[in-house]
Design a protein around this motif. Structure first.
Motif, PDB file in Angstrom:
ATOM      1  N   UNK A   1     -47.001  -6.006  22.227  1.00 12.68           N
ATOM      2  CA  UNK A   1     -47.185  -6.216  23.768  1.00 12.68           C
ATOM      3  C   UNK A   1     -45.615  -7.109  23.834  1.00 12.68           C
ATOM      4  N   UNK A   2     -44.346  -7.563  22.575  1.00 11.00           N
ATOM      5  CA  UNK A   2     -43.724  -8.350  23.056  1.00 11.00           C
ATOM      6  C   UNK A   2     -42.866  -7.386  23.033  1.00 11.00           C
ATOM      7  N   UNK A   3     -43.254  -6.040  22.828  1.00  7.96           N
ATOM      8  CA  UNK A   3     -42.289  -4.959  22.804  1.00  7.96           C
ATOM      9  C   UNK A   3     -42.385  -4.510  24.561  1.00  7.96           C
ATOM     10  N   UNK A   4     -43.547  -4.082  24.980  1.00  6.84           N
ATOM     11  CA  UNK A   4     -43.865  -4.037  26.410  1.00  6.84           C
ATOM     12  C   UNK A   4     -42.838  -5.223  27.737  1.00  6.84           C
ATOM     13  N   UNK A   5     -43.035  -6.300  26.742  1.00  9.72           N
ATOM     14  CA  UNK A   5     -42.567  -7.365  27.569  1.00  9.72           C
ATOM     15  C   UNK A   5     -40.885  -7.825  27.772  1.00  9.72           C
ATOM     16  N   UNK A   6     -40.650  -6.918  26.396  1.00  7.09           N
ATOM     17  CA  UNK A   6     -38.682  -7.223  26.013  1.00  7.09           C
ATOM     18  C   UNK A   6     -38.659  -8.491  25.801  1.00  7.09           C
ATOM     19  N   UNK A   7     -39.397  -8.786  24.889  1.00  4.15           N
ATOM     20  CA  UNK A   7     -39.399 -10.242  24.311  1.00  4.15           C
ATOM     21  C   UNK A   7     -39.897 -10.312  22.974  1.00  4.15           C
ATOM     22  N   UNK A   8     -39.007 -11.140  21.787  1.00  2.00           N
ATOM     23  CA  UNK A   8     -39.044 -11.386  20.645  1.00  2.00           C
ATOM     24  C   UNK A   8     -40.661 -12.164  20.818  1.00  2.00           C
ATOM     25  N   UNK A   9     -41.128 -10.875  19.585  1.00  2.00           N
ATOM     26  CA  UNK A   9     -42.925 -11.229  19.158  1.00  2.00           C
ATOM     27  C   UNK A   9     -43.225 -13.044  18.594  1.00  2.00           C
ATOM     28  N   UNK A  10     -42.251 -13.769  18.516  1.00  2.00           N
ATOM     29  CA  UNK A  10     -42.021 -14.615  18.270  1.00  2.00           C
ATOM     30  C   UNK A  10     -42.480 -15.546  18.650  1.00  2.00           C
ATOM     31  N   UNK A  11     -41.642 -15.333  20.156  1.00  2.00           N
ATOM     32  CA  UNK A  11     -42.341 -15.876  21.555  1.00  2.00           C
ATOM     33  C   UNK A  11     -43.887 -16.256  21.892  1.00  2.00           C
TER      34      UNK A  11
END
Lengths: 207, 207
Positions: A45-55
């Motif tokens: 999910x994080x990768x697809x969003x281009x965001x760190x998963x901590x978010x």
DNA sequence: ACGGTAGCCAACTAAACAGTTGGTTGTCAA
DNA sequence: TTGACAACCAACTGTTTAGTTGGCTACCGT
């Protein structure tokens, strides 16, 4: 030491936070629709969003709460498109059908959710109860009856009528009711609407 | 150096192997119905069966193949209690409803399976196709029409009518259509049958 | 111009997980 | 009697997983 506005802008860029949140919701929606709650992977999910998963944890708490947020957003979107069943029950079926044809993702989310039974009924789901009740009242008005469980069942059945062809598409295909061409979809649409029409027009006002 | 019979007994006890296999299948059926393929835990399945989990790999290969075996067994067991829709479409809905009320496990397995789309198409399910076609012919006879896609859609809709309350029980609950007491189940049963009745009795013989 | 802080990330952690290994036991064919 | 082998298990393995930590950066109010 209270801060400025409640919907305060955020630090880095004025809308970065909201945009990140939205990117995560979009990404999560696809992931959950595809794999379900248990099968969904936070990293994907994080990768697809281009965001760190901590978010995800910063914004939503955990995977399950993220799923809830996704459902809320999807339902909000749905409610904008569909009318109330009371306006015209048959049209309601048609519109629901159209929506689910165009948006199979939401249907899959609903199915995953219904299969995933959690122990405690979440408290912050009152909006859902309200929305359903609204529909029952709407249809009751239309039929000139008082809201009742029987009306509730009718709304449920109308909903079911619209989405049943999409719930198990492979079974539909076995009946020659596949929905792989615009024509077959139109035929199916006409079919469920006709079914709803005859049932509603000849409705006995129940014992 | 070929051994005795093809279905050779086994070592420790003469039926131990078959019994162990069956225990695993039973346990796995519950586990998969409850949590789906992704959510199911191999350790839990083994523990519930009272067997070491290595046996799962010895007998079935892996988790996914175990699921396939469970589905196969469940379908074999389903000796099709339901009558043909042509005998009496309304009764057909009632009987289907009853069956799935009594066997929610099978419905859940079917739903999990339909959501879990794997790459390879399921092997030899011709009996499924045949059985569906049989139902279409049955209903066509009853209605004095030729078998057609429209009849197929009608059978599908009748099936959906019976299934829908069980597919999303919590949504049903939101509409005051929960099925948690014998009374509410009976009411729901009556409702879907009435819906089917009015729709079928006033059926227009399609464009 | 600067301290506080929201937003973000790389790297980490502890647990859970599917799948494996090596070895023991009881049965049966020879 | 025996030795081969199916059935079984305890303990292990390497990987994947959800969730966390500590620190960096850029904006914002003052």
């Amino acid at each position: 030491m209270l801060r400025d506005m409640p919907n305060s802008p955020g630090p880095r860029a004025r809308s970065s936070a909201a945009a990140t949140k939205q990117a995560l919701l979009d990404s999560a929606r696809d992931e959950f629709a595809e794999h379900g709650i248990a099968g969904a992977r936070v990293d994907r999910i994080a990768k697809r969003a281009g965001v760190n998963k901590e978010r995800i944890y910063g914004y939503f708490g955990n995977k399950e709460k993220l799923f809830d947020a996704v459902m809320k957003a999807a339902m909000d979107e749905l409610v904008e498109v569909t009318a109330m069943p009371g306006d015209n029950p048959v049209d309601y079926v048609g519109k629901l059908f159209d929506y689910y044809v165009r948006n199979p993702v939401l249907l899959r989310l609903l199915l995953w959710e219904s299969l995933y039974h959690r122990t405690n009924t979440l408290p912050e789901q009152q909006w859902r109860v309200d929305r359903c009740r609204q529909k029952v009242v709407s249809l009751a008005d239309r039929l000139g009856e008082e809201p009742s469980d029987e009306i509730g069942r009718t709304v449920l059945t109308l909903k079911g009528l619209a989405l049943m062809p999409m719930v198990m598409p492979q079974i539909a295909a076995l009946f020659g009711a596949s929905m792989d061409t615009p024509e077959s979809i139109a035929q199916m649409r006409e079919h469920v609407m006709a079914f709803a029409r005859t049932a509603m027009e000849n409705r006995t006002t129940a014992e």
